[in-house]
Scaffold this active site. Sequence first.
Site, PDB file in Angstrom:
ATOM      1  CG  MET A   1      -1.903  -1.139   1.137  1.00 56.35           C
ATOM      2  SD  MET A   1      -3.579  -0.570   0.881  1.00 56.35           S
ATOM      3  CE  MET A   1      -4.065  -0.132   2.531  1.00 56.35           C
ATOM      4  CB  CYS A   2       2.959   3.399   0.376  1.00 58.38           C
ATOM      5  SG  CYS A   2       4.285   2.250   0.780  1.00 58.38           S
ATOM      6  N   GLY A   3       0.912   5.456   1.484  1.00 58.07           N
ATOM      7  CA  GLY A   3       0.091   6.628   1.181  1.00 58.07           C
ATOM      8  C   GLY A   3       0.975   7.802   0.835  1.00 58.07           C
ATOM      9  NE  ARG A  32      -2.978   4.268   0.064  1.00 56.08           N
ATOM     10  CZ  ARG A  32      -3.652   3.416  -0.717  1.00 56.08           C
ATOM     11  NH1 ARG A  32      -4.950   3.293  -0.594  1.00 56.08           N
ATOM     12  NH2 ARG A  32      -3.028   2.713  -1.627  1.00 56.08           N
ATOM     13  CB  THR A 149       2.134   7.193   5.787  1.00 54.19           C
ATOM     14  OG1 THR A 149       2.085   6.222   6.815  1.00 54.19           O
ATOM     15  CG2 THR A 149       0.901   7.109   4.916  1.00 54.19           C
TER      16      THR A 149
END
Lengths: 308, 227
Positions: A1-3, A32, A149
Site C-alpha cells: 500500500m503506502c500513502g 495505508r 506513509t
Amino acid sequence: MCGIVGLFLKDETLQPKLGAMLTDMLITMTDRGPDSAGIAIYGAGSNGNAKLTVQSDTPDEDFEKLKKDLKKEIKGDVEMTINSTHAVLEIRADQVAAARAALREIRPNVRVMSRGESLEIYKEVGLPKDVAARFDVSSMGGTHGIGHTRMATESAVTTMGAHPFNTGDDQCLVHNGSLSNHNSLRRKLRREGIHIETENDTEVGAAYLTWRMQNGATLGEALESGLNDLDGFFTFVVGTKDGFGVVRDPIACKPAVMAETDQYVAFGSEYRALVNLPGIETARVWEPEPATVYFWSHNDSTLTEKAA
Amino acid sequence: MQTLDLSEIGLREVNKALHAQSDDTNQTAWTIENARGSHAIACGLDAPIEVTVKGSTGYYCGGMNKQATINVHGSAGPGTGENIMSGKIVIEGDASQYLGATGHGGLIVVKGNASSRCGISMKGVNIVVQGNIGHMSAFMGQSGNLVVLGDAGDALGDSCYEARFFVRGEVKSLGADCEKKEMRPEHIEFLKEILAEAGMDADPSEFTRYGSARNLYNFDVDNAGAY
C-alpha cells in the site's frame, strides 16, 4: 500500500499553513501504511547557502558540538538548527561536498537526509501523527511539500528506508508501489558510481533519476525514461525546487487523485486525504493518467502534461 | 426520509442501519451525509431501499449490493459496486478503477468517466458509462454488458468470454481475443432499453459492438511452444 500526499501552493497566503495542511493530509492516509512516515518541505531559501538536513539515532551525542567541529573541518560558517533526531546545517553552497566528507569522518553515525537550498526532509519510523509531532511539522511554512506513509514490502523498516528520498539538490521522491528489477538496477547504478545505501527498491528509483540527471537529462526526461527502465508498480511524486511532478506506471494499479483550485494543486493516494482542503467541493478533481508525466512549477504554474 | 451523518455516527453504524432493513421495510429512502471519501459506504445491502450518498466515496461503495438503489452525489473511489448482485448504483461524477468488478447482476451508471479496469471479470452486471473508460476494461469479462457513450482505453475486453461491449466513440485498442462484431436488431433493441433505464439519451445505431473472438477458449496445439 503506502500513502502519498502532495501540496503545491499557488496562493501565498496559505504558505504559513503548508506544514499543518500536509500533516492533516498525511495523518488521514495512516491506514495505508503505519510503518514510517516522512515529509519534504520546501521552505524559505537560505540566501544562496545550502541546507543539509542530517539525522542521528543518538542526536544528543552527535549534535553536541557538531556546529563547532564542522566549522573547524570546513573552515567556513555553519548554522545549525536541531529538531529532534534531525538537524539542519546551513553552509556555503560550494562547501557541501567538503561538509559531507567531513561528516563521514567526524560523525560516522550521522546520515544525510537531504541537501538543497530550500528542501528539508524529516523522516522516521512510526505513525504519521507521531512523526509529524516529533518534528512539529504543523508549524512549518513553505511553498510546497510532499509526504509519505509507508507499508514496507521490499526492505526493512528503518529511517533510511522511509520516504521521501533525496535524489539531487532540492529534489526528492516518494513512491507507492514496488519495483521488481531493483536488484539488477542497483548493481548497474553502483557500477556507474552512484552511491546507494540500502536494499530499498525506492532508493534505487531515486538513484536512477539522479544518475539520469547527472548525465544531462531533465527531471521530466528522467521520469519518462524511468517508464521504460523501471519494472514494477509505481505512483511517484517528485519534489523540485520550483514545484512537483507526478507519474504513474502504465498499469496504474496504485491509486492517485489530484485536485486543483486557484489556491493550490494537491495530490493524494485517496480522495479522503483531500477533503479538508479549502474549496475542495468546487475543485477540479481527477485521476492522473497512466504513463503520463505531470508537472507544476512556481515559475510557470500552468499544468504541463505529457504522455510518454 | 432517514438521514445518517457518517461523520457523527461512523461507518459501522451507517451500514448497520441499512443492513437492518428488510424486504418489506417502510423506510425506503435514506440519505448519507458527509461521505468525505470514506471506504465501504452502503456495502452489502439487501433490501429494496434507495440510498443517496452526499459527497465523494472511497473504496468499495455499494459493494455486493442486492436490490438497493444507491446514488452517489459525487465521484466514487476504486472498486465501487464490486460483486454487485442486483439493484442499481448511479454515480453522478467519475468512477475510479475496477468499477463493478466481478459483478453478477444489476446496473451501474456513471455520468462522468470511469477509470481503468472498468467491469473487470464481469459476470452478468450491466454497466453504462456516459463518458470514457480507461485501459484493460472488462478484462476476462464473462457475461453482462458494458455500454460506453464515450471512448474506451487500451486493451478493451482482453481475454474476454461472453460479455458484450458497446462503444459509441473510439476504442484505443482491443485486448487479446476481443474483436469487433456485427450489430444485429436484438443489439439495437437491448441498447434502447438499457439506455432508457440508465437515463441516457443516445442513438443505439451509433454504437459498435465488440466481444470475444473465442480463439482462446480451447488449447491450440500450435501454441504449445508458448507454455
